[in-house]
Design a protein around this motif. Structure first.
Motif, mmCIF file in Angstrom:
data_model
loop_
_atom_site.group_PDB
_atom_site.id
_atom_site.type_symbol
_atom_site.label_atom_id
_atom_site.label_comp_id
_atom_site.label_asym_id
_atom_site.label_seq_id
_atom_site.Cartn_x
_atom_site.Cartn_y
_atom_site.Cartn_z
ATOM 1 N N ARG A 143 0.841 -1.180 0.000
ATOM 2 C CA ARG A 143 0.000 0.000 0.000
ATOM 3 C C ARG A 143 0.881 1.236 0.000
ATOM 4 N N LEU A 144 0.721 2.038 -1.022
ATOM 5 C CA LEU A 144 1.447 3.297 -1.129
ATOM 6 C C LEU A 144 0.592 4.426 -0.559
ATOM 7 N N SER A 145 1.278 5.397 0.025
ATOM 8 C CA SER A 145 0.608 6.589 0.543
ATOM 9 C C SER A 145 1.192 7.820 -0.116
ATOM 10 N N CYS A 146 0.369 8.819 -0.295
ATOM 11 C CA CYS A 146 0.798 10.103 -0.860
ATOM 12 C C CYS A 146 0.192 11.188 0.022
ATOM 13 N N VAL A 147 1.046 11.880 0.743
ATOM 14 C CA VAL A 147 0.575 12.941 1.632
ATOM 15 C C VAL A 147 0.771 14.287 0.949
ATOM 16 N N ALA A 148 -0.288 15.056 0.890
ATOM 17 C CA ALA A 148 -0.244 16.388 0.280
ATOM 18 C C ALA A 148 -0.221 17.459 1.364
ATOM 19 N N SER A 149 0.542 18.515 1.113
ATOM 20 C CA SER A 149 0.602 19.640 2.041
ATOM 21 C C SER A 149 0.757 20.925 1.249
ATOM 22 N N GLY A 150 0.654 22.047 1.949
ATOM 23 C CA GLY A 150 0.745 23.335 1.272
ATOM 24 C C GLY A 150 -0.631 23.791 0.835
ATOM 25 N N SER A 151 -0.731 24.314 -0.355
ATOM 26 C CA SER A 151 -1.984 24.876 -0.871
ATOM 27 C C SER A 151 -2.883 23.783 -1.441
ATOM 28 N N THR A 152 -3.254 22.857 -0.580
ATOM 29 C CA THR A 152 -4.036 21.709 -1.044
ATOM 30 C C THR A 152 -5.429 22.113 -1.517
ATOM 31 N N PHE A 153 -5.913 23.288 -1.100
ATOM 32 C CA PHE A 153 -7.227 23.736 -1.543
ATOM 33 C C PHE A 153 -7.268 23.927 -3.053
ATOM 34 N N SER A 154 -6.108 24.128 -3.656
ATOM 35 C CA SER A 154 -6.042 24.335 -5.106
ATOM 36 C C SER A 154 -5.982 23.014 -5.872
ATOM 37 N N SER A 155 -5.873 21.914 -5.141
ATOM 38 C CA SER A 155 -5.734 20.608 -5.775
ATOM 39 C C SER A 155 -7.097 20.015 -6.097
ATOM 40 N N TYR A 156 -7.303 19.628 -7.342
ATOM 41 C CA TYR A 156 -8.560 19.008 -7.749
ATOM 42 C C TYR A 156 -8.577 17.519 -7.420
ATOM 43 N N GLY A 157 -7.450 16.875 -7.587
ATOM 44 C CA GLY A 157 -7.369 15.445 -7.332
ATOM 45 C C GLY A 157 -5.931 14.986 -7.430
ATOM 46 N N VAL A 158 -5.729 13.699 -7.247
ATOM 47 C CA VAL A 158 -4.384 13.120 -7.244
ATOM 48 C C VAL A 158 -4.329 11.922 -8.172
ATOM 49 N N GLY A 159 -3.253 11.842 -8.894
ATOM 50 C CA GLY A 159 -3.028 10.689 -9.755
ATOM 51 C C GLY A 159 -1.773 9.944 -9.349
ATOM 52 N N TRP A 160 -1.766 8.658 -9.632
ATOM 53 C CA TRP A 160 -0.571 7.840 -9.464
ATOM 54 C C TRP A 160 -0.045 7.472 -10.852
ATOM 55 N N PHE A 161 1.250 7.599 -11.005
ATOM 56 C CA PHE A 161 1.932 7.206 -12.224
ATOM 57 C C PHE A 161 3.090 6.289 -11.839
ATOM 58 N N ARG A 162 3.603 5.589 -12.808
ATOM 59 C CA ARG A 162 4.793 4.773 -12.566
ATOM 60 C C ARG A 162 5.703 4.835 -13.780
ATOM 61 N N GLN A 163 6.979 4.618 -13.510
ATOM 62 C CA GLN A 163 7.957 4.645 -14.590
ATOM 63 C C GLN A 163 9.002 3.570 -14.343
ATOM 64 N N ALA A 164 9.076 2.650 -15.276
ATOM 65 C CA ALA A 164 10.083 1.598 -15.242
ATOM 66 C C ALA A 164 11.287 2.057 -16.049
ATOM 67 N N PRO A 165 12.460 1.491 -15.807
ATOM 68 C CA PRO A 165 13.657 1.896 -16.549
ATOM 69 C C PRO A 165 13.467 1.759 -18.049
ATOM 70 N N GLY A 166 13.787 2.808 -18.766
ATOM 71 C CA GLY A 166 13.705 2.777 -20.213
ATOM 72 C C GLY A 166 12.309 2.934 -20.780
ATOM 73 N N LYS A 167 11.324 3.160 -19.911
ATOM 74 C CA LYS A 167 9.945 3.292 -20.371
ATOM 75 C C LYS A 167 9.383 4.666 -20.031
ATOM 76 N N GLU A 168 8.309 5.017 -20.710
ATOM 77 C CA GLU A 168 7.648 6.279 -20.433
ATOM 78 C C GLU A 168 6.847 6.189 -19.129
ATOM 79 N N ARG A 169 6.600 7.340 -18.562
ATOM 80 C CA ARG A 169 5.796 7.390 -17.344
ATOM 81 C C ARG A 169 4.355 6.989 -17.704
ATOM 82 N N GLU A 170 3.810 6.069 -16.933
ATOM 83 C CA GLU A 170 2.511 5.462 -17.247
ATOM 84 C C GLU A 170 1.461 5.838 -16.219
ATOM 85 N N PHE A 171 0.273 6.158 -16.678
ATOM 86 C CA PHE A 171 -0.840 6.445 -15.790
ATOM 87 C C PHE A 171 -1.280 5.165 -15.090
ATOM 88 N N VAL A 172 -1.492 5.237 -13.771
ATOM 89 C CA VAL A 172 -1.915 4.076 -12.995
ATOM 90 C C VAL A 172 -3.337 4.255 -12.473
#
Length: 124
Positions: free
Chosen positions: A19-48
């Motif tokens: 289980r991964l966690s992503c903690v947001a801080s700062g001006s979080t009121f401006s944030s609409y949502g959160v996405g997770w991406f991943r990137q393997a060596p030699g590959k493009e960043r992929e939407f998860v």
């Protein structure tokens, strides 16, 4: 400015869970949502996966549907990524990112703020 920090990565055997966690801080009121991406060596960043803070809009990438679950805790300004039935091909650096506008299911270039990433390694 929104700051993001991921945690929860590590080494796991195929078929296991993390289980991964992503903690947001700062001006979080401006944030609409959160996405997770991943990137393997030699590959493009992929939407998860992505979710808005209200939890009513959720998207998954085709390669993780049925195995990964995204959720959020507004009080903790934290977004989680539960990863089950992990496969060696899930090995990558996982990043969370946020954007200040809708359309969460979009490419990484459309996201405004990024965390430093956390390594996930799945052994066969």
């Amino acid at each position: 400015q929104v700051q993001l920090v991921e945690s929860g990565g590590g080494l796991v055997q195929a078929g296991g869970s993390l289980r991964l966690s992503c903690v947001a801080s700062g001006s979080t009121f401006s944030s609409y949502g959160v996405g997770w991406f991943r990137q393997a060596p030699g590959k493009e960043r992929e939407f998860v996966a992505a979710t808005d803070w209200g939890g009513s809009i959720i998207y998954y990438g085709d390669s993780v549907k049925g195995r990964f679950t995204i959720s959020r805790d507004i009080a903790k300004t934290t977004v989680y990524l539960q990863m089950d039935s992990l496969k060696p091909e899930d090995t990558a650096v996982y990043y969370c990112a946020t954007k200040t506008s809708p359309e969460l299911r979009t490419g990484p270039a459309r996201y405004d703020y990024w965390g430093p990433g956390t390594q996930v390694t799945v052994s066969s």
